[in-house]
Design a protein around this motif. Structure first.
Motif, mmCIF file in Angstrom:
data_model
loop_
_atom_site.group_PDB
_atom_site.id
_atom_site.type_symbol
_atom_site.label_atom_id
_atom_site.label_comp_id
_atom_site.label_asym_id
_atom_site.label_seq_id
_atom_site.Cartn_x
_atom_site.Cartn_y
_atom_site.Cartn_z
ATOM 1 N N MET A 1 0.823 -1.203 0.000
ATOM 2 C CA MET A 1 0.000 0.000 0.000
ATOM 3 C C MET A 1 0.863 1.261 0.000
ATOM 4 O O MET A 1 0.562 2.222 -0.691
ATOM 5 C CB MET A 1 -0.912 -0.029 1.225
ATOM 6 C CG MET A 1 -1.845 1.125 1.316
ATOM 7 S SD MET A 1 -2.985 1.060 -0.059
ATOM 8 C CE MET A 1 -4.091 2.326 0.365
ATOM 9 N N LEU A 2 1.928 1.233 0.802
ATOM 10 C CA LEU A 2 2.789 2.414 0.840
ATOM 11 C C LEU A 2 3.589 2.594 -0.436
ATOM 12 O O LEU A 2 3.941 3.725 -0.795
ATOM 13 C CB LEU A 2 3.717 2.345 2.053
ATOM 14 C CG LEU A 2 3.034 2.550 3.400
ATOM 15 C CD1 LEU A 2 4.015 2.356 4.532
ATOM 16 C CD2 LEU A 2 2.408 3.921 3.487
ATOM 17 N N THR A 3 3.852 1.505 -1.140
ATOM 18 C CA THR A 3 4.540 1.650 -2.423
ATOM 19 C C THR A 3 3.648 2.357 -3.439
ATOM 20 O O THR A 3 4.147 3.103 -4.284
ATOM 21 C CB THR A 3 4.978 0.280 -2.965
ATOM 22 O OG1 THR A 3 3.842 -0.579 -3.046
ATOM 23 C CG2 THR A 3 6.023 -0.342 -2.069
ATOM 24 N N VAL A 4 2.349 2.143 -3.343
ATOM 25 C CA VAL A 4 1.410 2.861 -4.219
ATOM 26 C C VAL A 4 1.445 4.355 -3.904
ATOM 27 O O VAL A 4 1.423 5.195 -4.810
ATOM 28 C CB VAL A 4 -0.015 2.293 -4.057
ATOM 29 C CG1 VAL A 4 -1.013 3.114 -4.831
ATOM 30 C CG2 VAL A 4 -0.064 0.846 -4.498
ATOM 31 N N VAL A 5 1.554 4.687 -2.632
ATOM 32 C CA VAL A 5 1.638 6.091 -2.225
ATOM 33 C C VAL A 5 2.920 6.715 -2.764
ATOM 34 O O VAL A 5 2.911 7.840 -3.269
ATOM 35 C CB VAL A 5 1.549 6.217 -0.691
ATOM 36 C CG1 VAL A 5 1.854 7.627 -0.232
ATOM 37 C CG2 VAL A 5 0.194 5.776 -0.196
ATOM 38 N N VAL A 6 4.030 5.989 -2.680
ATOM 39 C CA VAL A 6 5.302 6.504 -3.194
ATOM 40 C C VAL A 6 5.222 6.720 -4.698
ATOM 41 O O VAL A 6 5.669 7.756 -5.207
ATOM 42 C CB VAL A 6 6.458 5.548 -2.820
ATOM 43 C CG1 VAL A 6 7.733 5.920 -3.555
ATOM 44 C CG2 VAL A 6 6.692 5.550 -1.327
ATOM 45 N N ILE A 7 4.641 5.783 -5.407
ATOM 46 C CA ILE A 7 4.508 5.921 -6.862
ATOM 47 C C ILE A 7 3.602 7.100 -7.202
ATOM 48 O O ILE A 7 3.906 7.889 -8.113
ATOM 49 C CB ILE A 7 3.991 4.616 -7.484
ATOM 50 C CG1 ILE A 7 5.061 3.528 -7.368
ATOM 51 C CG2 ILE A 7 3.578 4.805 -8.929
ATOM 52 C CD1 ILE A 7 4.587 2.145 -7.731
ATOM 53 N N VAL A 46 7.188 9.418 4.015
ATOM 54 C CA VAL A 46 6.729 8.065 3.690
ATOM 55 C C VAL A 46 7.911 7.100 3.610
ATOM 56 O O VAL A 46 7.842 5.966 4.108
ATOM 57 C CB VAL A 46 5.902 8.061 2.383
ATOM 58 C CG1 VAL A 46 5.644 6.647 1.885
ATOM 59 C CG2 VAL A 46 4.595 8.784 2.587
ATOM 60 N N VAL A 47 9.003 7.543 2.994
ATOM 61 C CA VAL A 47 10.187 6.682 2.903
ATOM 62 C C VAL A 47 10.748 6.413 4.300
ATOM 63 O O VAL A 47 11.164 5.291 4.606
ATOM 64 C CB VAL A 47 11.241 7.317 1.974
ATOM 65 C CG1 VAL A 47 12.577 6.615 2.098
ATOM 66 C CG2 VAL A 47 10.755 7.276 0.536
ATOM 67 N N GLY A 48 10.738 7.422 5.157
ATOM 68 C CA GLY A 48 11.161 7.211 6.537
ATOM 69 C C GLY A 48 10.285 6.206 7.257
ATOM 70 O O GLY A 48 10.768 5.390 8.043
ATOM 71 N N PHE A 49 8.994 6.250 6.997
ATOM 72 C CA PHE A 49 8.082 5.277 7.594
ATOM 73 C C PHE A 49 8.322 3.875 7.044
ATOM 74 O O PHE A 49 8.283 2.896 7.783
ATOM 75 C CB PHE A 49 6.636 5.711 7.363
ATOM 76 C CG PHE A 49 5.634 4.816 8.024
ATOM 77 C CD1 PHE A 49 5.415 4.884 9.385
ATOM 78 C CD2 PHE A 49 4.914 3.899 7.277
ATOM 79 C CE1 PHE A 49 4.490 4.054 10.003
ATOM 80 C CE2 PHE A 49 3.992 3.065 7.876
ATOM 81 C CZ PHE A 49 3.786 3.145 9.246
ATOM 82 N N LEU A 50 8.576 3.790 5.734
ATOM 83 C CA LEU A 50 8.826 2.484 5.118
ATOM 84 C C LEU A 50 10.076 1.814 5.686
ATOM 85 O O LEU A 50 10.088 0.611 5.926
ATOM 86 C CB LEU A 50 8.992 2.636 3.605
ATOM 87 C CG LEU A 50 7.728 2.696 2.773
ATOM 88 C CD1 LEU A 50 8.066 3.001 1.324
ATOM 89 C CD2 LEU A 50 6.968 1.399 2.856
ATOM 90 N N PHE A 51 11.122 2.587 5.896
ATOM 91 C CA PHE A 51 12.383 2.038 6.380
ATOM 92 C C PHE A 51 12.482 2.023 7.901
ATOM 93 O O PHE A 51 13.501 1.604 8.441
ATOM 94 C CB PHE A 51 13.565 2.800 5.796
ATOM 95 C CG PHE A 51 13.732 2.603 4.316
ATOM 96 C CD1 PHE A 51 13.572 1.359 3.731
ATOM 97 C CD2 PHE A 51 14.045 3.673 3.500
ATOM 98 C CE1 PHE A 51 13.729 1.180 2.372
ATOM 99 C CE2 PHE A 51 14.201 3.513 2.139
ATOM 100 C CZ PHE A 51 14.045 2.259 1.571
ATOM 101 N N GLY A 52 11.464 2.499 8.593
ATOM 102 C CA GLY A 52 11.486 2.504 10.044
ATOM 103 C C GLY A 52 12.486 3.485 10.625
ATOM 104 O O GLY A 52 13.106 3.212 11.649
ATOM 105 N N ARG A 53 12.641 4.625 9.953
ATOM 106 C CA ARG A 53 13.599 5.634 10.392
ATOM 107 C C ARG A 53 12.840 6.904 10.786
ATOM 108 O O ARG A 53 12.544 7.756 9.946
ATOM 109 C CB ARG A 53 14.578 5.979 9.264
ATOM 110 C CG ARG A 53 15.376 4.839 8.702
ATOM 111 C CD ARG A 53 16.602 4.518 9.528
ATOM 112 N NE ARG A 53 17.434 5.648 9.836
ATOM 113 C CZ ARG A 53 18.520 5.992 9.167
ATOM 114 N NH1 ARG A 53 18.901 5.294 8.117
ATOM 115 N NH2 ARG A 53 19.218 7.024 9.539
ATOM 116 N N PRO A 54 12.506 7.063 12.062
ATOM 117 C CA PRO A 54 11.746 8.245 12.476
ATOM 118 C C PRO A 54 12.538 9.547 12.370
ATOM 119 O O PRO A 54 11.943 10.627 12.357
ATOM 120 C CB PRO A 54 11.374 7.948 13.927
ATOM 121 C CG PRO A 54 12.338 6.923 14.377
ATOM 122 C CD PRO A 54 12.740 6.145 13.166
ATOM 123 N N ASP A 55 13.861 9.468 12.254
ATOM 124 C CA ASP A 55 14.644 10.691 12.106
ATOM 125 C C ASP A 55 14.433 11.352 10.741
ATOM 126 O O ASP A 55 14.772 12.522 10.559
ATOM 127 C CB ASP A 55 16.128 10.424 12.358
ATOM 128 C CG ASP A 55 16.662 9.255 11.559
ATOM 129 O OD1 ASP A 55 15.863 8.394 11.171
ATOM 130 O OD2 ASP A 55 17.886 9.205 11.331
#
Length: 90
Positions: A1-7, A46-55
């Motif tokens: 689902m998040l990949t659709v958001v990124v696209i 979104v990329v930060g959320f995908l990779f689990g990087r809150p920074d």
């Protein structure tokens, strides 16, 4: 689902870049650059959320502030440069 958001964000960013290149007025181009910056902030979040990087959210917030300040600065520049040119030709 998040990949659709990124696209979807990437597609909107390409559309904003095309408007920035083809915009009929300078204000259309500035607005397109502002939209591109806003979508970049969303993409970083979104990329930060995908990779689990809150920074990445901190980076996105700093980028949003820089985007806002730069757009205001560019608009002020064109506002004052237009006033100077209109004052020369009565």
């Amino acid at each position: 689902m998040l990949t659709v958001v990124v696209i979807a964000l990437l597609v909107v960013m390409v559309m904003a870049l095309s408007r920035a290149l083809l915009g009929p007025t300078i204000y259309d181009r500035i607005l397109a650059v502002n939209v591109f910056g806003t979508k970049t902030v969303l993409l970083i979040a979104v990329v930060g959320f995908l990779f689990g990087r809150p920074d990445f959210l901190d980076i996105a917030l700093v980028y949003a502030l820089i985007n806002f300040i730069s757009v205001i600065g560019v608009l002020r520049y064109f506002e004052y440069s237009n006033d100077r040119h209109q004052g020369d030709n009565p």
